[in-house]
Design an enzyme around this catalytic site. Structure first.
Site, PDB file in Angstrom:
ATOM      1  CB  SER A  94      18.660  -3.527   0.743  1.00 46.42           C
ATOM      2  OG  SER A  94      17.660  -3.276  -0.336  1.00 46.42           O
ATOM      3  N   GLY A 153      12.380   5.747   3.735  1.00 51.79           N
ATOM      4  CA  GLY A 153      13.863   5.285   3.267  1.00 51.79           C
ATOM      5  C   GLY A 153      13.875   4.644   1.778  1.00 51.79           C
ATOM      6  CB  CYS A 154      12.384   6.224  -1.171  1.00 50.04           C
ATOM      7  SG  CYS A 154      13.278   7.589  -1.427  1.00 50.04           S
ATOM      8  N   GLY A 186      15.331   4.639  -5.209  1.00 45.55           N
ATOM      9  CA  GLY A 186      14.265   4.511  -6.068  1.00 45.55           C
ATOM     10  C   GLY A 186      13.625   3.413  -6.905  1.00 45.55           C
ATOM     11  CD  GLU A 244      24.873  13.373  -4.202  1.00 46.35           C
ATOM     12  OE1 GLU A 244      24.551  12.439  -5.086  1.00 46.35           O
ATOM     13  OE2 GLU A 244      25.283  14.413  -4.195  1.00 46.35           O
ATOM     14  CB  CYS A 299      28.604  -6.833   6.408  1.00 44.39           C
ATOM     15  SG  CYS A 299      28.739  -4.985   6.860  1.00 44.39           S
TER      16      CYS A 299
END
Length: 414
Positions: free
Chosen positions: A168, A206-207, A210, A231, A392
């Site tokens: 992100s 929506g981890c 981690g 996954e 993007c």
């Protein structure tokens, strides 16, 4: 001597020999005239299939793009299928550019006048809409769509994301800040928005792999991370196994039970789809204790053009992220308010996402050159992802899309 077949172009004596579609060149020239009139800022230098050069725009400062238009077919695809067709033309070798990012930035900078040429029309649009509807995000569809993108395998993402495996936008606090540090700054900003203290419980919708959970757990919070990617869940569990207070489950946001002190959700809302925004925001409201806060990071699309965008099906929805839709900040905030969530403290940093994407592409290209991507990904797939990252980046640089961190505050009386 070679001769053209259809619109195949051959080189004779160092010059191009256009195919039969050159008979329709006046039609395509008018299409280029329309694009020329629509470029208010920036310029587009085009080499035509005939070998001639033409400058479009150039009347004011802005992105300077260069395109080698090798076949008129590219303009046919653009006219019929919009951004998806333009990608298909690129993949077919019908156009090329030394820097496609500038072309995408040019189109998005001039979106007021160039939006229509980037949209699918006619039968192509109907087909793409139907396929997009088939892949909508009901509970079974959500799992399939998330797995399509995120279950490409951890070994695919590891070589080109930063060490924290954060997929992100980073938040750059200084020029030339390393990507790893900018990702850490983003995660901390999200944690601070929750206003939680050690011992508090956070639901992360929506981890990912981690990285936010790891920060929160190290800071003494308890975290329940949910994902639909097997996954990602396996990776998140492994990386946080030595920390107490973490739980990671394959759970749809609509199935969450219990209440939490806070919610975090980083670039998850774009995978929900417009018809499910009420369900997503309702799930956040139910999960929050009265007075609790949800810290979100969302990718937004210019509200002035959102309806046209939402009624079409673009390149990303077709080829990269089925079921996805960027956020209308205005509408999303309205739906949040209907569920007792107050939109608070939005912070926009779209150019930081452009820089994140630029760095990802650098890392991706290096991983490809060094043979560090898994062997099952062929050249066509690799080129698709290169195009996706450039597409993007151009969108953020041109301003049609943005990224926002925002806090949703639940009424303490609810």
């Amino acid at each position: 001597m070679n001769a053209p077949v259809g619109d195949v172009e051959v080189v004779q004596g160092g010059r191009r020999s256009p195919g039969l579609l050159n008979l329709l060149a006046p039609v395509f020239e008018r299409q280029l005239d329309t694009i020329d009139r629509g470029i208010a800022e920036g310029s587009l230098q085009v080499t035509l299939p005939t070998g001639e050069a033409r400058l479009l725009g150039g009347r004011a400062e802005g992105p300077a793009a260069i395109v080698d238009l090798r076949s008129w077919r590219a303009l046919i695809r653009l006219g019929l299928s919009g951004s998806g067709g333009w990608y298909e033309a690129w993949a077919a070798g019908e156009w090329a550019s030394p820097d496609p990012v500038q072309l995408f930035a040019l189109f998005t900078r001039n979106r007021t006048s160039l939006a229509r040429p980037a949209r699918a029309t006619g039968p192509s649009l109907l087909v793409r809409r139907f396929l997009h509807w088939v892949r909508r995000n009901h509970q079974r569809g959500s799992r399939r769509n998330i797995q399509f993108h995120y279950d490409l395998g951890n070994d695919f993402y590891l070589p080109w994301l930063d060490a924290s495996m954060t997929y992100s936008s980073a938040l750059f606090e200084a020029p030339d800040q390393p990507l790893e540090a900018a990702q850490a700054a983003k995660l901390r900003a999200i944690l601070e928005r929750t206003e939680t203290k050690p011992g508090d419980r956070i639901l992360e919708i929506g981890c990912g792999w981690g990285s936010f959970a790891e920060l929160a757990l190290r800071e003494g919070r308890r975290v329940h991370g949910i994902t639909l990617s097997t996954e990602q869940r396996a990776f998140a569990e492994a990386r946080n196994a030595a920390l107490s207070g973490g739980e990671f489950t394959l759970t749809d946001y609509r199935a969450v039970t219990g209440q939490f002190d806070a919610v975090a959700s980083i670039e998850m809302a774009e995978a929900v789809g417009r018809e499910y925004w009420p369900a997503y925001l309702s799930a956040i409201a139910r999960a929050l204790k009265p007075g609790g806060r949800a810290a979100l990071q969302v990718i937004t699309f210019d509200d002035a053009f959102f309806e046209d965008y939402a009624n079409n099906v673009d390149f990303i929805q077709t080829y990269v992220f089925p079921g996805g839709l960027l956020i209308s900040e205005r509408e999303f905030a309205r739906v949040a308010a209907e569920h007792g969530l107050r939109w608070s403290g939005p912070f926009r940093f779209g150019l930081d996402y452009a820089e994140t994407l630029r760095l990802w592409l650098e890392r991706f290209d290096r991983a490809v050159a060094e043979g560090r991507l898994p062997g099952q990904f062929d050249r066509k797939f690799i080129d698709l992802w290169r195009y996706y990252l450039m597409y993007c980046e151009g969108g953020f640089r041109g301003g049609s899309i943005d990224v926002v961190q925002v806090t949703l505050v639940k009424d303490a009386c609810v």
